[in-house]
Design a protein around this motif. Structure first.
Motif: not given
Length: 75
Positions: A4-16
């Motif tokens: 449950d570590n935060k995904i770095p913003n570089y990877f642009h995680p977003h909901a679908l």
């Protein structure tokens, strides 16, 4: 993801959104049917990249939904 570590913003995680069938399939496999299923996408090669990982993290497990390009995953 498992820890449950935060995904770095570089990877642009977003909901679908609008993947109701997949959400229902995942809920059937969970012990707590009240769990909210959120399907996320991240870009392996940054915000403008086209190599994607689509997944749904829950408290019990991380469900891998797909790996590929937009065209491969969302025909």
């Amino acid at each position: 993801m498992i820890e449950d570590n935060k995904i770095p913003n570089y990877f642009h995680p977003h909901a679908l959104e609008n993947l109701i069938n997949i959400k229902q399939q995942i809920k059937k496999q969970l012990s707590d049917k009240r769990t909210t299923v959120i399907i996320l996408e991240l870009h392996f090669d940054g915000h403008s990249g086209d190599h994607l990982l689509v997944y749904a993290p829950t408290q019990e497990t991380v469900f891998l939904i797909g790996i590929g390009t937009h065209i491969e995953l969302f025909k």
